[in-house]
Structures are given as C-alpha cells and as structure tokens.
Design a protein around this motif. Structure first.
Motif, mmCIF file in Angstrom:
data_model
loop_
_atom_site.group_PDB
_atom_site.id
_atom_site.type_symbol
_atom_site.label_atom_id
_atom_site.label_comp_id
_atom_site.label_asym_id
_atom_site.label_seq_id
_atom_site.Cartn_x
_atom_site.Cartn_y
_atom_site.Cartn_z
ATOM 1 N N ILE A 51 0.916 -1.241 -0.039
ATOM 2 C CA ILE A 51 0.117 0.276 0.106
ATOM 3 C C ILE A 51 0.817 1.499 -0.079
ATOM 4 C CG2 ILE A 51 -1.640 1.155 1.086
ATOM 5 C CD1 ILE A 51 -2.916 -1.373 2.191
ATOM 6 N N PHE A 52 1.582 1.479 1.172
ATOM 7 C CA PHE A 52 2.313 2.675 1.108
ATOM 8 C C PHE A 52 3.302 2.931 0.104
ATOM 9 C CE2 PHE A 52 0.815 2.437 5.460
ATOM 10 C CZ PHE A 52 0.103 3.426 5.414
ATOM 11 N N LEU A 53 4.210 1.889 -0.245
ATOM 12 C CA LEU A 53 5.328 1.706 -1.301
ATOM 13 C C LEU A 53 4.664 2.468 -2.748
ATOM 14 C CD1 LEU A 53 8.064 1.076 -2.389
ATOM 15 C CD2 LEU A 53 7.551 -1.192 -2.718
ATOM 16 N N SER A 59 3.712 9.596 -5.372
ATOM 17 C CA SER A 59 3.675 11.185 -4.988
ATOM 18 C C SER A 59 5.180 11.521 -5.484
ATOM 19 C CB SER A 59 3.727 10.883 -3.146
ATOM 20 O OG SER A 59 2.289 10.596 -3.008
ATOM 21 N N LEU A 60 6.185 10.599 -5.284
ATOM 22 C CA LEU A 60 7.246 11.296 -5.754
ATOM 23 C C LEU A 60 7.702 11.628 -7.202
ATOM 24 C CD1 LEU A 60 10.017 8.882 -3.553
ATOM 25 C CD2 LEU A 60 9.317 11.283 -3.162
ATOM 26 N N PHE A 64 8.576 15.053 -8.361
ATOM 27 C CA PHE A 64 9.775 15.429 -9.053
ATOM 28 C C PHE A 64 9.482 15.805 -10.548
ATOM 29 C CE2 PHE A 64 11.550 13.792 -5.596
ATOM 30 C CZ PHE A 64 13.024 14.015 -5.386
ATOM 31 N N ASN A 65 8.182 16.018 -10.820
ATOM 32 C CA ASN A 65 7.543 16.140 -12.126
ATOM 33 C C ASN A 65 8.202 15.389 -13.221
ATOM 34 O OD1 ASN A 65 6.021 17.613 -14.035
ATOM 35 N ND2 ASN A 65 7.663 19.079 -14.481
ATOM 36 N N LEU A 211 13.204 7.602 -2.858
ATOM 37 C CA LEU A 211 12.271 6.320 -2.821
ATOM 38 C C LEU A 211 13.130 5.483 -1.846
ATOM 39 C CD1 LEU A 211 9.728 4.828 -3.552
ATOM 40 C CD2 LEU A 211 11.011 4.115 -5.665
ATOM 41 N N ASN A 212 14.244 5.102 -2.122
ATOM 42 C CA ASN A 212 15.019 4.095 -1.298
ATOM 43 C C ASN A 212 15.071 4.380 0.257
ATOM 44 O OD1 ASN A 212 18.342 3.153 -0.676
ATOM 45 N ND2 ASN A 212 16.511 1.650 -0.988
#
Length: 292
Positions: A51-53, A59-60, A64-65, A211-212
């Motif tokens: 779910i969160f990943l 979102s990222l 970061f467009n 992300l990592n």
C-alpha cells in the motif's frame, strides 16, 4: 549469450538459490509458527510493501515532475515489493529471516494481482504513450518464487532437522558467502547498466534515492512505533526498502517493451545496493540475539 546475460540469467538465480539453502539451514519450523502466532509484524510489512510503497512512488513521481516514461518506470519499481535479495541482506544484517522470507513469499504472490492494477492506473494517470495490456506471466512468476525461495529453504530446513550439527557449522561460512555474492551481484548490476548509468542517474538518480531512503525509513518508523523487537525491525526496514528490481526490469523491457522505463530501475539498483551495503556493514556487527 553475453557475459552479463549469463550472470543475470544463470549465475544470479543459482547463487540466490544457494543462499536460500543456507538460510534454510538456520531455520526451524517454530521460527515460522512464531511469526504466524504473532501476525503484527507481517501485517506491518505487507501494508508498507503493498500500500504505502506504491503511494510513495506515485507521490514522488508527481513531486519531481517526472516525464511520463520515467514516472511509469518508477511506478513499475514501486509495484514490485521484496525479492530474494532482501532475504540475503536480512540474513547478513541478522534480522528475522523467517519474517523476511514470509513477507517476500506472501508479497510476491499478492503482487501478481496488484501489479497489473497499479500499472494500469499509472499508465493512464501519467499519460504514457505506451499502449500495452499488462499481463504478468503468472506461472513463470510462481515457478521463480518456488525455485529460488521456497524449495531451497525447505531443503535447508530438512538438513537442519536431520543434520543439525552440520547446519550449525555452516552458518558462518554461508553468511560470508552471502556477503561475497552480494558484492558480485552489485558489480554485475553496474556492468549491466554501464551504458545507461550516467544518463539514468541524471534523470532518475535523486528521485530513486529518495524512494529508497523514504521506504526504508517508513519500515523502521512503523516497526518501532508498533514496538517490534530489533530483529523484526531490521527485517521490516529491509523488506520495505529493497524492491524486486529483476521483476521490475522484466516488466519494463519484456512486458511493456520499453527499455527507457528501465532507467529508474537501474538507478534504484545502484542506491539499493549502496544503502543495503551500509546496513550490512553496520548491522552485521551486532551480536546474535534470539530475543523476541
């Protein structure tokens, strides 16, 4: 078959299967029954992975467009939780291997259903020009999970049960071998992505690093918030932050037929191995603990 293909298609799966065999020799049935009896850690890990990943990845990509191709590539990565590599890292970091293996197995099976859903949404939302029907090779994926994880670990556990003294003697050599294989895999990843490394790091280096780190941080914080012990916290942290880059690359290049979507995956692999290497270096020094 090139040297890189030989490493990735033959040596790497075989090496990981051997590592899983070694892990199995450290496990007994009660390790798994204990995990099932106290399911909190499993629920936390699966919630983070499934779910969160993907939510963090999406979102990222927006923050970061990223261009559509890079954004979908990032979502492919975010939809592929865990993998045998996370079990390897957990072993060297002295986390709860049974928990790590359980999370990898369950998340891999569930992701067969979640990946098409997530990526169909990503392709539509980010407006990629890729016209593809996402359909995972379910039988191949299941066979990969069985061949690299379940079968070798089961064999290792049989050895532990019937040749206990031998299994205990092999624990340290297998951990050393795991570290050496990890380094070789890292070199192979660099070699496989050498031609795209510079451009890939420019385009997706920062977002994949975030992300990592953010997913590992999420794993650590949620585990501590719910008062999990150190071994379980290590496992949740690693399982939340180490993705199945091999499966992600297969989806990008073979299923979606878009090599460029593999750029974020290659960039992420560099950060994943570097941050995991730091964890292995630091946590590997911790004395063994059987505390719950």
């Amino acid at each position: 078959m090139t040297a890189v293909e030989l490493i990735s298609k033959v040596f790497l799966p075989l090496a990981l299967a051997i590592i899983m065999l070694g892990m199995g020799m450290t496990l007994i049935i009660t390790d798994f029954t204990r995990v099932i009896k106290y399911p909190k850690a499993i629920l936390i890990g699966l919630t983070n992975q499934l779910i969160f990943l993907p939510l963090i990845g999406c979102s990222l990509a927006i923050a970061f467009n990223l261009n559509p191709v890079m954004a979908v590539g990032l979502m492919i990565l975010a939809s592929c939780p865990g993998g045998p590599t996370s079990n390897l890292i957990t072993q060297v970091c002295k986390g709860n291997i049974a928990l790590s293996v359980t999370l990898t197995a369950v998340a891999s099976l569930v992701s067969i259903l979640t990946i098409p859903f997530i990526l169909s949404y990503a392709l539509e939302y980010f407006g990629s020009n890729t016209e593809a029907t996402i359909k995972l090779p379910i039988i191949d994926t299941l066979l990969q999970i069985m061949g690299i994880t379940v079968i070798p670990i089961s064999l290792g556990m049989l050895i532990r049960k019937h040749k206990t003294s031998f299994a205990k003697r092999m624990e340290k050599p297998m951990r050393t071998a795991s570290t050496v294989i990890f380094i070789l895999v890292f070199i192979a990843v660099l070699a496989a992505n050498a031609d795209k490394l510079i451009d890939g790091m420019k385009e997706a280096g920062l977002v994949t690093l975030v992300l990592n780190i953010s997913t590992m941080g999420l794993g650590y914080l949620t585990a501590r918030f719910f008062k999990l012990n150190l071994k379980n916290t290590i496992s949740i942290t690693i399982e939340s932050g180490i993705q199945n880059g091999t499966l992600a690359l297969v989806i990008a290049t073979s299923i979606l037929n878009n090599v460029e979507m593999g750029i974020p995956i290659g960039a992420y692999a560099i950060w994943m191995f570097l941050t995991a290497g730091v964890l292995m270096w630091q946590l590997g020094k911790i004395p063994n603990s059987n505390s719950e």
